[in-house]
Scaffold this motif. Structure first.
Motif, PDB file in Angstrom:
ATOM      1  N   ARG A 170      -0.917   4.890  -0.793  1.00 34.71           N
ATOM      2  CA  ARG A 170      -1.938   4.814  -0.150  1.00 34.71           C
ATOM      3  C   ARG A 170      -2.098   5.046   1.305  1.00 34.71           C
ATOM      4  N   ALA A 204       0.713  -1.069  -0.044  1.00 37.69           N
ATOM      5  CA  ALA A 204      -0.052  -0.032  -0.096  1.00 37.69           C
ATOM      6  C   ALA A 204       0.783   1.223   0.050  1.00 37.69           C
ATOM      7  N   TRP A 256      -9.438  -0.800  -4.657  1.00 36.08           N
ATOM      8  CA  TRP A 256      -9.366   0.722  -5.006  1.00 36.08           C
ATOM      9  C   TRP A 256      -9.401   0.997  -6.345  1.00 36.08           C
ATOM     10  N   ARG A 288       2.134   2.417  -3.268  1.00 33.81           N
ATOM     11  CA  ARG A 288       1.493   2.973  -4.143  1.00 33.81           C
ATOM     12  C   ARG A 288       0.883   4.269  -3.357  1.00 33.81           C
ATOM     13  N   TRP A 302      -2.512   4.176   4.930  1.00 35.44           N
ATOM     14  CA  TRP A 302      -2.555   2.798   5.372  1.00 35.44           C
ATOM     15  C   TRP A 302      -2.509   2.842   6.811  1.00 35.44           C
TER      16      TRP A 302
END
Length: 261
Positions: free
Chosen positions: A66, A61, A256, A64, A68
């Motif tokens: 994101r 995650a 996602w 990328r 988390w």
């Protein structure tokens, strides 16, 4: 006693600590991009948020970009409390406390085993906040299926003694649970209640799972009303599914992308 955990802090993560009204602390790690959705990983029974699977999924995650979050429910990992005192309701309370610490952000829940059950209960209570779910070998109704069905003499002995010891499924140290967990779990039946969710829900489950049979997930799917549900049966997969993390991450990516394409 469980072995002490040496926590791993991934690049960009910050440690956090939340307090329950009892004063007990919930601890975890949060990689926050500052906006957009937040993925929340919830570990399984007698596991924690610094395990191999939790860390690899968090690394995926973070790579990328994101947001988390991973944390330990009470009685597990770095959080306060003793395992033998924990109930399904206490785990749910911990998750809702984490929800409340992230106001006005869409949440994508990622549960493993018992963490799936608690994540689903949280999603049903905060439908306006939860945008999707990824569930790994769900232990739905574990208490009803595995503890409430013990022979009557065993249940009576357990009730009289308050606590009872159970063998570890992986030949580790035995653990204790209190009898209250049986009555506590009754309102949290998610298999026979015909739950409804209109969000993407992906489930992966190994067909060679010796802890939670895949038939448990199949039974859940028969009763649930989830139009956007995706179910993948992992051939020869065990309960932990640590050899299948790339497949798990692929499902996470798909959720996602479906929500935020």
């Amino acid at each position: 006693m469980p072995e002490p955990i040496d926590p791993v802090i991934l690049p960009g993560e910050k440690e956090f600590c939340l307090s329950q009204p009892s004063g007990e602390k919930i601890r975890g790690h949060f990689y926050d991009t500052g906006n957009g959705p937040v993925g929340i990983y919830l570990h399984g029974f007698r596991s924690h948020s610094n395990g191999e699977k939790a860390l690899q999924i968090a690394q995926h995650a973070i790579a990328r970009e994101r947001s988390w979050l991973r944390f330990d429910i009470r009685g597990h990992g770095l959080s306060d409390g003793e395992l033998k005192e924990q109930l399904i309701s206490s785990g749910l309370s911990d998750l809702l406390l984490v929800f409340d610490s992230i106001p006005e952000r869409p949440l994508i829940l990622h549960g493993s085993s018992m963490g799936c059950w608690i994540s689903l209960l949280g999603a049903l209570r905060r439908k306006q906040s939860v945008a999707g779910m990824m569930l790994i070998a769900p232990a739905f109704n574990f208490v009803q299926n595995n503890l409430s069905t013990l022979p009557e003499p065993v249940l009576k002995h357990w009730q009289a003694e308050t606590y009872m010891s159970f063998p570890d499924a992986y030949d580790g140290e035995p653990y204790s649970l209190r009898f209250d967990i049986i009555d506590d779990a009754k309102p949290y039946d998610v298999i026979n209640s015909g739950i409804e969710l209109n969000i993407p829900v992906h489930i992966v489950h190994g067909d060679n799972d010796p802890i939670i049979p895949i038939s448990n997930t199949e039974n859940f799917i028969r009763h649930a009303k989830i139009p956007k549900l995706v179910f993948e049966r992992i051939p020869n997969g065990d309960h932990r599914l640590t050899d299948h993390i790339p497949q798990i991450n692929d499902h996470i990516d798909r959720i996602w992308q479906e929500i935020y394409r």
